[in-house]
Design a protein around this motif. Sequence first.
Motif, PDB file in Angstrom:
ATOM      1  N   LEU A   1       2.874   9.840   0.460  1.00 18.25           N
ATOM      2  CA  LEU A   1       3.487   9.170   1.567  1.00 18.25           C
ATOM      3  C   LEU A   1       4.044  10.460   2.409  1.00 18.25           C
ATOM      4  CD1 LEU A   1       5.715   6.099   0.378  1.00 18.25           C
ATOM      5  CD2 LEU A   1       3.498   6.264   1.616  1.00 18.25           C
ATOM      6  N   SER A   2       3.928  10.394   3.706  1.00 18.15           N
ATOM      7  CA  SER A   2       4.455  11.135   4.386  1.00 18.15           C
ATOM      8  C   SER A   2       6.194  11.008   4.443  1.00 18.15           C
ATOM      9  CB  SER A   2       4.032  10.986   5.833  1.00 18.15           C
ATOM     10  OG  SER A   2       4.435   9.911   6.436  1.00 18.15           O
ATOM     11  N   LYS A   3       6.806  11.886   5.175  1.00 14.87           N
ATOM     12  CA  LYS A   3       8.323  11.637   5.137  1.00 14.87           C
ATOM     13  C   LYS A   3       8.785  10.661   5.906  1.00 14.87           C
ATOM     14  CE  LYS A   3       9.395  16.765   4.290  1.00 14.87           C
ATOM     15  NZ  LYS A   3      10.125  18.094   4.864  1.00 14.87           N
ATOM     16  N   SER A   4       8.178  10.309   7.125  1.00 15.68           N
ATOM     17  CA  SER A   4       8.531   9.101   7.680  1.00 15.68           C
ATOM     18  C   SER A   4       8.199   7.931   6.990  1.00 15.68           C
ATOM     19  CB  SER A   4       7.900   9.222   8.953  1.00 15.68           C
ATOM     20  OG  SER A   4       6.331   9.306   8.906  1.00 15.68           O
ATOM     21  N   GLU A   5       7.141   7.738   6.605  1.00 18.84           N
ATOM     22  CA  GLU A   5       6.562   6.824   5.713  1.00 18.84           C
ATOM     23  C   GLU A   5       7.649   6.359   4.396  1.00 18.84           C
ATOM     24  OE1 GLU A   5       1.701   6.247   6.497  1.00 18.84           O
ATOM     25  OE2 GLU A   5       2.480   7.595   4.833  1.00 18.84           O
ATOM     26  N   GLU A   6       8.014   7.407   3.702  1.00 24.48           N
ATOM     27  CA  GLU A   6       8.872   7.252   2.628  1.00 24.48           C
ATOM     28  C   GLU A   6      10.238   6.893   2.879  1.00 24.48           C
ATOM     29  OE1 GLU A   6      10.427  10.358  -0.833  1.00 24.48           O
ATOM     30  OE2 GLU A   6       9.125  11.124   0.418  1.00 24.48           O
ATOM     31  N   GLU A   7      10.647   7.443   4.337  1.00 21.45           N
ATOM     32  CA  GLU A   7      12.018   6.863   4.769  1.00 21.45           C
ATOM     33  C   GLU A   7      12.154   5.493   4.868  1.00 21.45           C
ATOM     34  OE1 GLU A   7      14.946   8.323   4.710  1.00 21.45           O
ATOM     35  OE2 GLU A   7      13.930  10.195   3.837  1.00 21.45           O
ATOM     36  N   SER A   8      10.757   4.999   5.458  1.00 24.80           N
ATOM     37  CA  SER A   8      10.940   3.769   5.844  1.00 24.80           C
ATOM     38  C   SER A   8      10.562   3.035   4.741  1.00 24.80           C
ATOM     39  CB  SER A   8       9.406   3.550   6.912  1.00 24.80           C
ATOM     40  OG  SER A   8       9.221   2.101   7.137  1.00 24.80           O
TER      41      SER A   8
ATOM     42  N   ASN B   1       1.017  -1.317  -0.035  1.00 26.12           N
ATOM     43  CA  ASN B   1       0.026   0.039  -0.136  1.00 26.12           C
ATOM     44  C   ASN B   1       0.937   1.217  -0.001  1.00 26.12           C
ATOM     45  OD1 ASN B   1      -2.404  -1.604   0.172  1.00 26.12           O
ATOM     46  ND2 ASN B   1      -2.472  -1.476   2.405  1.00 26.12           N
ATOM     47  N   ASN B   2       1.953   1.271   0.754  1.00 28.33           N
ATOM     48  CA  ASN B   2       2.814   2.423   0.647  1.00 28.33           C
ATOM     49  C   ASN B   2       3.461   2.733  -0.497  1.00 28.33           C
ATOM     50  OD1 ASN B   2       2.296   2.859   3.448  1.00 28.33           O
ATOM     51  ND2 ASN B   2       3.813   1.543   4.242  1.00 28.33           N
ATOM     52  N   ILE B   3       3.668   1.611  -1.388  1.00 25.28           N
ATOM     53  CA  ILE B   3       4.371   1.673  -2.767  1.00 25.28           C
ATOM     54  C   ILE B   3       3.300   2.402  -3.557  1.00 25.28           C
ATOM     55  CG2 ILE B   3       5.023   0.458  -4.733  1.00 25.28           C
ATOM     56  CD1 ILE B   3       6.212  -1.685  -2.940  1.00 25.28           C
ATOM     57  N   LEU B   4       1.855   2.072  -3.529  1.00 27.31           N
ATOM     58  CA  LEU B   4       1.150   2.872  -4.485  1.00 27.31           C
ATOM     59  C   LEU B   4       1.073   4.246  -4.003  1.00 27.31           C
ATOM     60  CD1 LEU B   4      -1.857   0.193  -4.331  1.00 27.31           C
ATOM     61  CD2 LEU B   4      -0.098   0.685  -6.213  1.00 27.31           C
ATOM     62  N   LYS B   5       0.944   4.389  -2.608  1.00 22.37           N
ATOM     63  CA  LYS B   5       1.136   5.773  -2.244  1.00 22.37           C
ATOM     64  C   LYS B   5       2.207   6.560  -2.713  1.00 22.37           C
ATOM     65  CE  LYS B   5      -1.767   5.227   2.200  1.00 22.37           C
ATOM     66  NZ  LYS B   5      -1.793   5.315   3.720  1.00 22.37           N
ATOM     67  N   TRP B   6       3.100   5.828  -2.756  1.00 18.70           N
ATOM     68  CA  TRP B   6       4.495   6.569  -3.081  1.00 18.70           C
ATOM     69  C   TRP B   6       4.252   6.804  -4.654  1.00 18.70           C
ATOM     70  CZ3 TRP B   6       8.739   4.391  -6.372  1.00 18.70           C
ATOM     71  CH2 TRP B   6       9.737   5.153  -6.380  1.00 18.70           C
ATOM     72  N   PHE B   7       3.714   6.266  -5.609  1.00 19.94           N
ATOM     73  CA  PHE B   7       3.561   6.313  -7.069  1.00 19.94           C
ATOM     74  C   PHE B   7       2.585   7.748  -7.074  1.00 19.94           C
ATOM     75  CE2 PHE B   7       4.949   2.019  -8.056  1.00 19.94           C
ATOM     76  CZ  PHE B   7       6.133   2.407  -9.095  1.00 19.94           C
ATOM     77  N   ASN B   8       1.812   7.895  -6.184  1.00 26.64           N
ATOM     78  CA  ASN B   8       0.791   8.903  -6.157  1.00 26.64           C
ATOM     79  C   ASN B   8       1.173  10.184  -5.210  1.00 26.64           C
ATOM     80  OD1 ASN B   8      -1.212   7.632  -7.591  1.00 26.64           O
ATOM     81  ND2 ASN B   8      -2.007   6.564  -5.917  1.00 26.64           N
ATOM     82  N   ASN B   9       2.346   9.983  -4.701  1.00 25.44           N
ATOM     83  CA  ASN B   9       2.925  11.207  -3.965  1.00 25.44           C
ATOM     84  C   ASN B   9       2.124  11.440  -2.669  1.00 25.44           C
ATOM     85  OD1 ASN B   9       5.206  11.775  -5.577  1.00 25.44           O
ATOM     86  ND2 ASN B   9       3.932  12.857  -6.975  1.00 25.44           N
TER      87      ASN B   9
END
Length: 305
Positions: free
Chosen positions: A15-22, A5-13
């Motif tokens: 993610l929060s900074k903390s989620e992106e670092e993780s 799910n986070n990968i999908l959010k990353w494609f859509n921009n």
Amino acid sequence: MEENNNILKWFNNDLSKSEEESLKQSKVLDDTLLKIEHYSKHLNAPEVDANNALSQFKSRQLKKKDTKVRALNYKLIYRVAAMLAIMLCASYFIFFNNTVDYKTDIAQTQNLTLPDQSEVILNAKSKLSYNKKNWDNNRNLDLKGEAYFKVEKGQKFTVNTNAGTVQVLGTQFNVKQRNNYFEVQCYEGLVAVTNQNNTVKLTPGKTFRIINGVVENLDDFNANAPSWINAESSFVKVPLSNVIKELEIQYNITIDYKNIDTNMLFTGAFTHKDKNIALQAVTIPLNISYKIDGKKVTFYKYEGK
């Protein structure tokens, strides 16, 4: 599941900074990016020659498609035309044809009641016609053959034949019109007979007759109705040729009389119920004999006559 799910959010921009670092530190992202890189290298867009494509397009526009020729189905056309003709004829008879016809065959009579309750008895081989639409204002009939009328009082009542016209207001009379023979007899009331612009008025017991264009003078008769209503044809000084025609009509026979003088006058009657008796009633008084062969009858003179 959370990493996907986070990968999908990353494609859509998203993610929060903390989620992106993780996500960057996880192995899932690396594997996913490697797969994307691998499949993208194998997705090659087709090469298009623009000039060649334009040339082909222009050439297609210049070519005309062959016209398809379909043979006409004439049987279907004829069927449709026939159906339309039948529909038109049916419509005519239903909505426009107001003529009423009555017709009798050989050896047949028919009792009729007209719209005004007048009564008609139609003799054999006869036809009666009238217009039902105009009947209330115009009691007008056409007759071929012979008929006996009992007319109710009312508007003028007219019977038209090829030989003459009969007009009454309310009476009983008989009209006979066959080849070269026209006769009207009045049984009740007053009858006006018109022939060739000459009109004769008949009272009960009077007869108007024309044979072969000649008007005949006849004695008065004493009867309440014509004899043919009671299955008997009667004649007073009538040429044999007319009697023969009546025999043929009543018995559906053909009479050969080539060696007989058919101008002889006959006075008498014959029954409609027995052919032999009828033939005897006509031939014996005139010294004629006959023989029967099926529906053919031959008249001949007695031997030595």
